[in-house]
Design a protein around this motif. Structure first.
Motif, PDB file in Angstrom:
ATOM      1  N   VAL A   1     -16.027  13.569 -29.204  1.00  0.00           N
ATOM      2  CA  VAL A   1     -14.731  14.108 -28.832  1.00  0.00           C
ATOM      3  C   VAL A   1     -13.616  13.356 -29.569  1.00  0.00           C
ATOM      4  N   ALA A   2     -13.751  12.043 -29.686  1.00  0.00           N
ATOM      5  CA  ALA A   2     -12.721  11.259 -30.372  1.00  0.00           C
ATOM      6  C   ALA A   2     -12.573  11.694 -31.820  1.00  0.00           C
ATOM      7  N   VAL A   3     -13.709  11.907 -32.499  1.00  0.00           N
ATOM      8  CA  VAL A   3     -13.661  12.319 -33.900  1.00  0.00           C
ATOM      9  C   VAL A   3     -13.168  13.746 -34.015  1.00  0.00           C
ATOM     10  N   ALA A   4     -13.660  14.611 -33.131  1.00  0.00           N
ATOM     11  CA  ALA A   4     -13.339  16.028 -33.235  1.00  0.00           C
ATOM     12  C   ALA A   4     -11.906  16.335 -32.845  1.00  0.00           C
ATOM     13  N   VAL A   5     -11.350  15.593 -31.885  1.00  0.00           N
ATOM     14  CA  VAL A   5     -10.023  15.912 -31.359  1.00  0.00           C
ATOM     15  C   VAL A   5      -9.001  14.830 -31.700  1.00  0.00           C
ATOM     16  N   GLY A   6      -9.397  13.561 -31.582  1.00  0.00           N
ATOM     17  CA  GLY A   6      -8.436  12.470 -31.740  1.00  0.00           C
ATOM     18  C   GLY A   6      -7.812  12.397 -33.115  1.00  0.00           C
ATOM     19  N   ALA A   7      -8.644  12.449 -34.159  1.00  0.00           N
ATOM     20  CA  ALA A   7      -8.113  12.330 -35.520  1.00  0.00           C
ATOM     21  C   ALA A   7      -7.179  13.484 -35.885  1.00  0.00           C
ATOM     22  N   PRO A   8      -7.566  14.747 -35.665  1.00  0.00           N
ATOM     23  CA  PRO A   8      -6.614  15.828 -35.993  1.00  0.00           C
ATOM     24  C   PRO A   8      -5.363  15.811 -35.126  1.00  0.00           C
ATOM     25  N   LEU A   9      -5.497  15.414 -33.853  1.00  0.00           N
ATOM     26  CA  LEU A   9      -4.316  15.334 -32.992  1.00  0.00           C
ATOM     27  C   LEU A   9      -3.365  14.256 -33.483  1.00  0.00           C
ATOM     28  N   GLY A  10      -3.934  13.124 -33.902  1.00  0.00           N
ATOM     29  CA  GLY A  10      -3.096  12.061 -34.456  1.00  0.00           C
ATOM     30  C   GLY A  10      -2.387  12.496 -35.724  1.00  0.00           C
ATOM     31  N   ALA A  11      -3.103  13.244 -36.588  1.00  0.00           N
ATOM     32  CA  ALA A  11      -2.482  13.735 -37.822  1.00  0.00           C
ATOM     33  C   ALA A  11      -1.375  14.736 -37.516  1.00  0.00           C
ATOM     34  N   LEU A  12      -1.595  15.547 -36.491  1.00  0.00           N
ATOM     35  CA  LEU A  12      -0.572  16.529 -36.110  1.00  0.00           C
ATOM     36  C   LEU A  12       0.680  15.828 -35.581  1.00  0.00           C
ATOM     37  N   VAL A  13       0.490  14.818 -34.739  1.00  0.00           N
ATOM     38  CA  VAL A  13       1.638  14.057 -34.226  1.00  0.00           C
ATOM     39  C   VAL A  13       2.380  13.378 -35.380  1.00  0.00           C
ATOM     40  N   ALA A  14       1.614  12.833 -36.349  1.00  0.00           N
ATOM     41  CA  ALA A  14       2.247  12.168 -37.492  1.00  0.00           C
ATOM     42  C   ALA A  14       3.044  13.156 -38.331  1.00  0.00           C
ATOM     43  N   ALA A  15       2.514  14.375 -38.482  1.00  0.00           N
ATOM     44  CA  ALA A  15       3.237  15.378 -39.264  1.00  0.00           C
ATOM     45  C   ALA A  15       4.538  15.785 -38.597  1.00  0.00           C
ATOM     46  N   ILE A  16       4.577  15.715 -37.274  1.00  0.00           N
ATOM     47  CA  ILE A  16       5.771  16.135 -36.539  1.00  0.00           C
ATOM     48  C   ILE A  16       6.724  14.961 -36.297  1.00  0.00           C
ATOM     49  N   ALA A  17       6.169  13.821 -35.863  1.00  0.00           N
ATOM     50  CA  ALA A  17       7.001  12.691 -35.420  1.00  0.00           C
ATOM     51  C   ALA A  17       6.881  11.461 -36.298  1.00  0.00           C
ATOM     52  N   GLY A  18       6.127  11.551 -37.396  1.00  0.00           N
ATOM     53  CA  GLY A  18       5.954  10.392 -38.260  1.00  0.00           C
ATOM     54  C   GLY A  18       4.844   9.481 -37.757  1.00  0.00           C
ATOM     55  N   TRP A  19       4.460   8.506 -38.600  1.00  0.00           N
ATOM     56  CA  TRP A  19       3.340   7.640 -38.232  1.00  0.00           C
ATOM     57  C   TRP A  19       3.662   6.779 -37.016  1.00  0.00           C
ATOM     58  N   ARG A  20       4.935   6.436 -36.825  1.00  0.00           N
ATOM     59  CA  ARG A  20       5.299   5.653 -35.637  1.00  0.00           C
ATOM     60  C   ARG A  20       5.041   6.465 -34.362  1.00  0.00           C
ATOM     61  N   GLY A  21       5.288   7.762 -34.451  1.00  0.00           N
ATOM     62  CA  GLY A  21       5.016   8.619 -33.298  1.00  0.00           C
ATOM     63  C   GLY A  21       3.555   8.605 -32.906  1.00  0.00           C
ATOM     64  N   THR A  22       2.662   8.548 -33.900  1.00  0.00           N
ATOM     65  CA  THR A  22       1.230   8.474 -33.602  1.00  0.00           C
ATOM     66  C   THR A  22       0.896   7.197 -32.843  1.00  0.00           C
ATOM     67  N   PHE A  23       1.477   6.075 -33.279  1.00  0.00           N
ATOM     68  CA  PHE A  23       1.190   4.808 -32.606  1.00  0.00           C
ATOM     69  C   PHE A  23       1.783   4.770 -31.203  1.00  0.00           C
ATOM     70  N   TYR A  24       2.947   5.356 -31.027  1.00  0.00           N
ATOM     71  CA  TYR A  24       3.513   5.441 -29.675  1.00  0.00           C
ATOM     72  C   TYR A  24       2.602   6.274 -28.770  1.00  0.00           C
ATOM     73  N   ALA A  25       2.087   7.383 -29.318  1.00  0.00           N
ATOM     74  CA  ALA A  25       1.199   8.241 -28.530  1.00  0.00           C
ATOM     75  C   ALA A  25      -0.083   7.500 -28.160  1.00  0.00           C
ATOM     76  N   ILE A  26      -0.639   6.753 -29.106  1.00  0.00           N
ATOM     77  CA  ILE A  26      -1.862   5.986 -28.837  1.00  0.00           C
ATOM     78  C   ILE A  26      -1.608   4.929 -27.774  1.00  0.00           C
ATOM     79  N   ALA A  27      -0.447   4.244 -27.887  1.00  0.00           N
ATOM     80  CA  ALA A  27      -0.109   3.220 -26.901  1.00  0.00           C
ATOM     81  C   ALA A  27       0.019   3.834 -25.507  1.00  0.00           C
ATOM     82  N   GLY A  28       0.654   5.005 -25.432  1.00  0.00           N
ATOM     83  CA  GLY A  28       0.802   5.656 -24.135  1.00  0.00           C
ATOM     84  C   GLY A  28      -0.518   6.089 -23.541  1.00  0.00           C
ATOM     85  N   LEU A  29      -1.378   6.676 -24.372  1.00  0.00           N
ATOM     86  CA  LEU A  29      -2.690   7.104 -23.885  1.00  0.00           C
ATOM     87  C   LEU A  29      -3.544   5.902 -23.498  1.00  0.00           C
TER      88      LEU A  29
END
Length: 255
Positions: A1-29
């Protein structure tokens, strides 16, 4: 699940909110997951404590260390490319950044299939044979990741690269279950220890793959990633084949 969902979700967040947004999302989760575990896990759980001496003794068993090295090599090769799939796709193949989540989702879907297929193939055809085929096909696909942006124009390179993601996921993730089967067979009485060592080798390979990929980009181009990466599963395949050869009994002449 992490490979199938986590990586593309992180890339999508980065495309919208930048790489910092991905790290904020990871920290929150991560904080949310920690809170759920703290609340739901029963109190007083004590894990089994194993001294370092026992872990090292398991690693020194005959045949275990070559398997650990092969695991690390396989993951170094894969993550030399996977860690830097963005520059390979955007600069090398001319894809848009918004295509990255779809590529990673395709890889994740292939990884889920490969994980299932790898276990079944190990049971049916043998774990060592499955590992050998996975390494050989992984090396071939990694070379292809260099050939596509080098020889194809962007309007063909982009779709070709995207088309590689599902089969690459299948081939690459057929490796871990078969490799786990091999190491358990060598030390069934110490299965938890050798499996943890194999997992450590896997994550060491992930980290070193990012280091190798970064060095390739520093001194070369994104199109060089696949060629350099392919050397690692080839070396791993050599270790597997050498192990099979030396494991075969030598025929003695009749007296």
């Amino acid at each position: 699940v992490a490979v199938a969902v986590g990586a593309p979700l992180g890339a999508l967040v980065a495309a919208i909110a930048g790489w910092r947004g991905t790290f904020y999302a990871i920290a929150g989760l991560g904080a949310l997951s920690g809170a759920i575990l703290w609340y739901r896990l029963p109190r007083g759980i004590i894990g089994t404590r194993l001294p370092l001496k026992r872990r090292l003794a398991a690693a020194m068993r005959p045949g275990v260390m070559p398997i650990l090295v092969t695991t690390a090599l396989a993951l170094i090769g894969a993550f030399t490319v996977f860690s830097f799939i963005a520059p390979l796709a955007i600069e090398g193949a001319g894809l848009s950044p918004i295509a990255l989540p779809g590529m990673l989702l395709a890889f994740g879907a292939g990884a889920v299939i490969g994980n299932i297929v790898g276990g079944q193939a190990a049971d049916r055809f043998g774990a060592t044979r499955t590992v050998a085929w996975s390494l050989a096909l992984s090396a071939a696909m990694l070379v292809t990741f260099s050939l596509i942006p080098t020889f194809l124009p962007h309007h063909l390179a982009g779709p070709s690269l995207m088309g590689m993601m599902v089969p690459w996921g299948i081939v690459g993730w057929a490796f871990p279950p078969a490799q786990a089967s091999r190491i358990i067979k060598l030390a069934p009485d110490a299965a938890p220890i050798v499996l943890s060592l194999n997992a450590s080798a896997l994550y060491l390979g992930v980290a070193l793959g990012a280091v190798v990929g970064g060095a390739v980009l520093r001194y070369g181009a994104p199109a060089d990633l696949g060629l350099i990466a392919a050397a690692f599963p080839v070396i791993g395949l050599g270790i597997v084949l050498a192990g099979r050869m030396f494991a075969r009994p030598v025929a003695m002449p009749a007296e």
